[in-house]
Design an enzyme around this catalytic site. Structure first.
Site, PDB file in Angstrom:
ATOM      1  N   TRP A 184      -0.500  -4.177   6.629  1.00 37.04           N
ATOM      2  CA  TRP A 184      -0.254  -3.246   5.515  1.00 37.04           C
ATOM      3  C   TRP A 184       0.269  -4.006   4.298  1.00 37.04           C
ATOM      4  O   TRP A 184      -0.098  -3.728   3.159  1.00 37.04           O
ATOM      5  CB  TRP A 184       0.776  -2.181   5.907  1.00 37.04           C
ATOM      6  CG  TRP A 184       0.370  -1.169   6.937  1.00 37.04           C
ATOM      7  CD1 TRP A 184       1.091  -0.807   8.027  1.00 37.04           C
ATOM      8  CD2 TRP A 184      -0.822  -0.367   6.971  1.00 37.04           C
ATOM      9  NE1 TRP A 184       0.420   0.168   8.748  1.00 37.04           N
ATOM     10  CE2 TRP A 184      -0.752   0.456   8.113  1.00 37.04           C
ATOM     11  CE3 TRP A 184      -1.937  -0.277   6.150  1.00 37.04           C
ATOM     12  CZ2 TRP A 184      -1.750   1.363   8.457  1.00 37.04           C
ATOM     13  CZ3 TRP A 184      -2.942   0.625   6.493  1.00 37.04           C
ATOM     14  CH2 TRP A 184      -2.848   1.422   7.619  1.00 37.04           C
ATOM     15  N   ARG A 235       0.705  -4.979  12.718  1.00 34.45           N
ATOM     16  CA  ARG A 235      -0.049  -4.096  11.827  1.00 34.45           C
ATOM     17  C   ARG A 235       0.722  -3.837  10.535  1.00 34.45           C
ATOM     18  O   ARG A 235       0.132  -3.620   9.481  1.00 34.45           O
ATOM     19  CB  ARG A 235      -0.393  -2.779  12.529  1.00 34.45           C
ATOM     20  CG  ARG A 235      -1.541  -2.051  11.858  1.00 34.45           C
ATOM     21  CD  ARG A 235      -2.077  -0.906  12.680  1.00 34.45           C
ATOM     22  NE  ARG A 235      -2.555  -1.361  13.977  1.00 34.45           N
ATOM     23  CZ  ARG A 235      -3.174  -0.569  14.857  1.00 34.45           C
ATOM     24  NH1 ARG A 235      -3.361   0.699  14.578  1.00 34.45           N
ATOM     25  NH2 ARG A 235      -3.577  -1.042  16.025  1.00 34.45           N
ATOM     26  N   ASP A 252       4.343   0.629   5.241  1.00 35.76           N
ATOM     27  CA  ASP A 252       3.064   1.333   5.082  1.00 35.76           C
ATOM     28  C   ASP A 252       2.917   1.954   3.696  1.00 35.76           C
ATOM     29  O   ASP A 252       1.794   2.174   3.214  1.00 35.76           O
ATOM     30  CB  ASP A 252       2.928   2.459   6.116  1.00 35.76           C
ATOM     31  CG  ASP A 252       3.215   2.015   7.541  1.00 35.76           C
ATOM     32  OD1 ASP A 252       4.110   1.174   7.728  1.00 35.76           O
ATOM     33  OD2 ASP A 252       2.571   2.528   8.463  1.00 35.76           O
ATOM     34  N   ASP A 306       3.368   9.802   2.585  1.00 36.23           N
ATOM     35  CA  ASP A 306       1.957   9.786   2.982  1.00 36.23           C
ATOM     36  C   ASP A 306       1.107  10.812   2.240  1.00 36.23           C
ATOM     37  O   ASP A 306      -0.050  11.050   2.632  1.00 36.23           O
ATOM     38  CB  ASP A 306       1.837   9.990   4.495  1.00 36.23           C
ATOM     39  CG  ASP A 306       2.127   8.700   5.259  1.00 36.23           C
ATOM     40  OD1 ASP A 306       1.729   7.639   4.756  1.00 36.23           O
ATOM     41  OD2 ASP A 306       2.744   8.761   6.331  1.00 36.23           O
TER      42      ASP A 306
END
Length: 747
Positions: free
Chosen positions: A236, A232, A160, A103
């Site tokens: 992504w 979700r 993600d 991230d």
């Protein structure tokens, strides 16, 4: 915010529409939170400072990202200074190597990379590149993946991460080092192999053997269980692979995004069109996730629209224009003066207005109606969007597409005149639906014409007029807020709707009478105001021209490599925005040209060329040079707000009002023109009885459009606009010999 990713005019429109609602809140939060890093609000207040409690937390880049978005939209220094302060605090995260993971993309794309793209800050560039190197350092060459987390999870990968590899694509562009792109593509390929299942569903997490790359297991992650499909996470994947395709143009990435989207849509349709938290979870208890659904739908429509406009239609429309330019021996040059005389030489002729059949117009009225539709918000916002997304060089390609478009629109007008008809009520009418039926016989022609009619009604009559009304409302709300006037956007919408309703009720005759007066007035006012502004900055004009011509072939020489804009972007945005503005080849303006009372179709074709010239080479250029000569291109503003900023430099607050008033007339004229084009097709499909119902719906769309957030509507309008082109272009190619015969006969 990356200017490169503000691809469409709808992005700028959305930003303007919501700006009035969020600016006061963001301003207050900026003052209240400052350089603290918020996470979750408790009782409506952000109390925790992640900069103190967890400097490496994955969402820590979101707050500075929001601040950079506001700076980009407003140019207010407080957002810039606060974002820079947060960015400096994040430097501490670089010292905690064991806490950082995949991230780093989320943390520094929105902070340092956004800073560099907007300001050219070399320190921010260094931070972004440092983060990119950290992410690249997570690459496992055996398994060809980027490990997501630390500690004992050396083979764990999360879907993600498809969003975070955009940091590597940015580093590749800035450093011109393909290694970063290779790593990003290897990672995307591995996830495509093990994360995306055959039916389009996705694992949230996969665990790979770090020594061999073999798939070991698929933990549940945030899904219901192993082998489930967290909705979700699907989003992504759709978004991540669509972005990967944008950077690489690898068709398998686009196909993967489509496959996951197909699964998402099919599953969502079984749950009342609202996505569940997990598509493979038990039916009871039932948990729904509206965020995943809207994120998927908006991105899906936007991606489809981008592929259609930025790839298919650029080649189709430019190819059609070049073909007709060659076949007509550059008729846009040879017969330009004759076309000019055909339009303006009869502007005040009373003879042309006499002895007309029902529904007919004079040549000037038909061209005025066409220009009314063409000269809309795109001339104030479209040019600004092209400059932001494609750099000054995009304007050169916009000119080129308009030049070829003049021959295309000649063909459209000729065919509209040649194949026009008279209804049972004695009304003259025409348009692409009629010449499509001539080009394509039988059932196929009927279906193709019906598709064109439906696409046009949805794109222009309904969705298009909503966004035009929204543009008027957004521009006036800027003025009202600047003057502290408590006037709601609904009031603006009601006024516009009332004006439109009065004109709609008067039929084609009232429309023609209004536009033949409105178009010269609105164009004249804007031309005078723009020329005054450009003259006041005349010394900057040579530099502006230099930026356009150099930027067309060497954008980096004008903008710098950090802007992320190359020749490809300059061509793509220039051509796409130009085609969207002048509408040549889209099949919209032939409805007006079909109604002109002229000696022969050739003369109306010549007149039609002038509408493209006025739209692009006069009105659009005035916006372009107003922005370039005043030096506001780097102000951080977008769309109409950028044009308003240009006029504000010399005229102060009056400049903002001037642009708002011009936008009102431009958008109003477009609503009138688009309503008329839609009306022709409604009558074609459903008969005269449906006309009143259609007009009522358009009036309601005008009211609704003034108050709603329209990001999705803008995308759908763009998409259906693009779909209109395909049946129209098919007919233009099939009937090309007919056009050339008419040209030779009457030349």
């Amino acid at each position: 915010m990356s200017r490169k990713y503000l691809q469409n005019e709808e992005d700028a429109r959305w930003a303007e529409e919501v700006f009035g609602k969020i600016s006061s809140k963001m301003s207050a939060e900026c003052d209240r939170i400052g350089s603290r890093i918020p996470y979750i609000a408790i009782d409506g207040v952000y109390q925790e400072d992640k900069g103190e409690s967890d400097i490496v937390w994955w969402t820590n880049g979101f707050w500075p990202g929001m601040l950079w978005l506001m700076y980009n939209a407003t140019g207010e220094e407080k957002y810039k200074k606060t974002a820079e302060a947060v960015e400096e605090r994040l430097d501490e995260a670089f010292t905690q190597y064991t806490g950082l993971h995949h991230d780093v993309g989320f943390m520094w794309l929105h902070s340092a990379v956004a800073d560099y793209r907007l300001t050219g800050n070399e320190r921010a560039k260094a931070r972004g590149l440092h983060a990119a190197h950290l992410l690249a350092g997570r690459y496992n060459p055996r398994g060809k993946f980027l490990r997501s987390w630390n500690r004992d999870r050396s083979g764990w990968v999360i879907v993600d991460s498809m969003m975070n590899i955009q940091l590597l694509f940015w580093a590749q562009e800035v450093l011109e080092d393909p290694r970063f792109g290779f790593i990003a593509m290897d990672h995307a390929d591995t996830l495509m192999k093990y994360t995306v299942r055959g039916d389009g569903s996705c694992n949230h997490i996969i665990v790979l053997d770090p020594y061999t790359g073999e798939l070991l297991e698929t933990p549940a992650g945030q899904g219901y269980a192993s082998g489930s499909a967290w909705s979700r996470g699907q989003s992504w994947a759709i978004y991540g692979y669509a972005l990967a395709y944008r950077h690489t143009k690898k068709p398998e990435y686009l196909e993967t995004a489509k496959k996951v989207a197909h699964y998402f849509i099919a599953e969502t349709c079984q749950t009342d069109d609202l996505a569940p938290v997990d598509f493979r979870a038990p039916k009871e208890p039932r948990y729904l996730d509206s965020t995943a659904g809207m994120e998927m739908l908006t991105q899906l429509v936007d991606n489809a629209s981008n592929v259609l406009w930025n790839v298919i239609l650029i080649f189709l429309l430019c190819g059609t224009g070049m073909y007709y330019t060659i076949r007509t021996h550059c008729i846009q040059i040879r017969k330009f003066s004759e076309g000019w005389h055909q339009v303006f030489g009869t502007m005040f002729s009373k003879e042309d207005k006499a002895n007309r059949a029902a529904g007919e117009m004079t040549p000037f009225q038909s061209v005025a109606t066409a220009i009314a539709a063409q000269v809309g918000t795109g001339n104030l916002a479209g040019a600004a969007t092209a400059l932001i997304s494609g750099g000054p060089g995009a304007i050169f390609w916009m000119w080129l597409s308009a030049f070829f478009g003049m021959s295309t629109i000649y063909a459209e007008a000729v065919l509209a005149q040649e194949h026009r008809t008279t209804t049972k009520n004695g009304e003259v009418t025409g348009g692409p639906v009629y010449y499509i039926r001539v080009a394509c016989k039988g059932k196929f022609g009927q279906i193709l014409a019906a598709c064109f009619a439906i696409f046009l009604i949805l794109a222009l009559g309904f969705a298009g007029n909503m966004v035009q009304s929204n543009s008027i409302s957004a521009a006036f709300m800027e003025v009202f807020q600047a003057w502290n006037l408590p006037i709601p956007s609904l009031a603006v919408g009601l006024v516009v709707a009332l004006i439109c309703a009065v004109i709609f009720l008067g039929g084609v005759e009232r429309l023609a009478a209004v536009v033949e007066k409105l178009v010269p007035f609105m164009a004249g006012v804007y031309i005078v105001g723009s020329l005054i502004l450009i003259v006041l900055h005349i010394t900057a004009l040579p530099a502006a021209l230099r930026m356009i011509f150099i930027g067309a072939f060497h954008p980096e020489a004008v903008l710098g490599a950090g802007a992320g804009i190359g020749v490809r972007e300059a061509i793509r945005f220039g051509v796409a925005r130009g085609l969207f503005s002048n509408e040549a080849g889209m099949g919209s303006t032939p409805h007006a040209h079909a109604r002109a009372k002229v000696e022969n179709p050739h003369k109306q074709g010549l007149a039609a060329m002038i509408s493209v010239f006025v739209d692009t080479f006069i009105i659009l250029n005035l916006t372009v040079f107003s922005i370039l000569t005043t030096g506001v291109l780097g102000s951080g503003k977008e769309g109409t707000a950028l044009t308003q900023a240009a006029f504000t430099t010399s005229f102060g607050s009056f400049g903002m009002i001037f642009v708002a008033v011009c936008l009102f007339f431009f958008a109003l004229s477009t609503i009138l023109g688009w309503h008329f084009f839609g009306l022709v097709n409604v009558k074609y499909l459903f008969g005269d009885k449906a006309a009143r119902i259609y007009s009522i719906i358009v009036v309601l769309c005008v009211v609704i459009g003034s108050v709603l957030k329209l990001e999705l509507v803008w995308s759908m309008s763009d998409f259906f606009n693009g779909l209109m082109v395909i049946p129209n272009a098919i007919a233009l190619w099939i009937l090309s010999n007919s056009v050339i015969k008419i040209m030779k006969k009457f030349s």
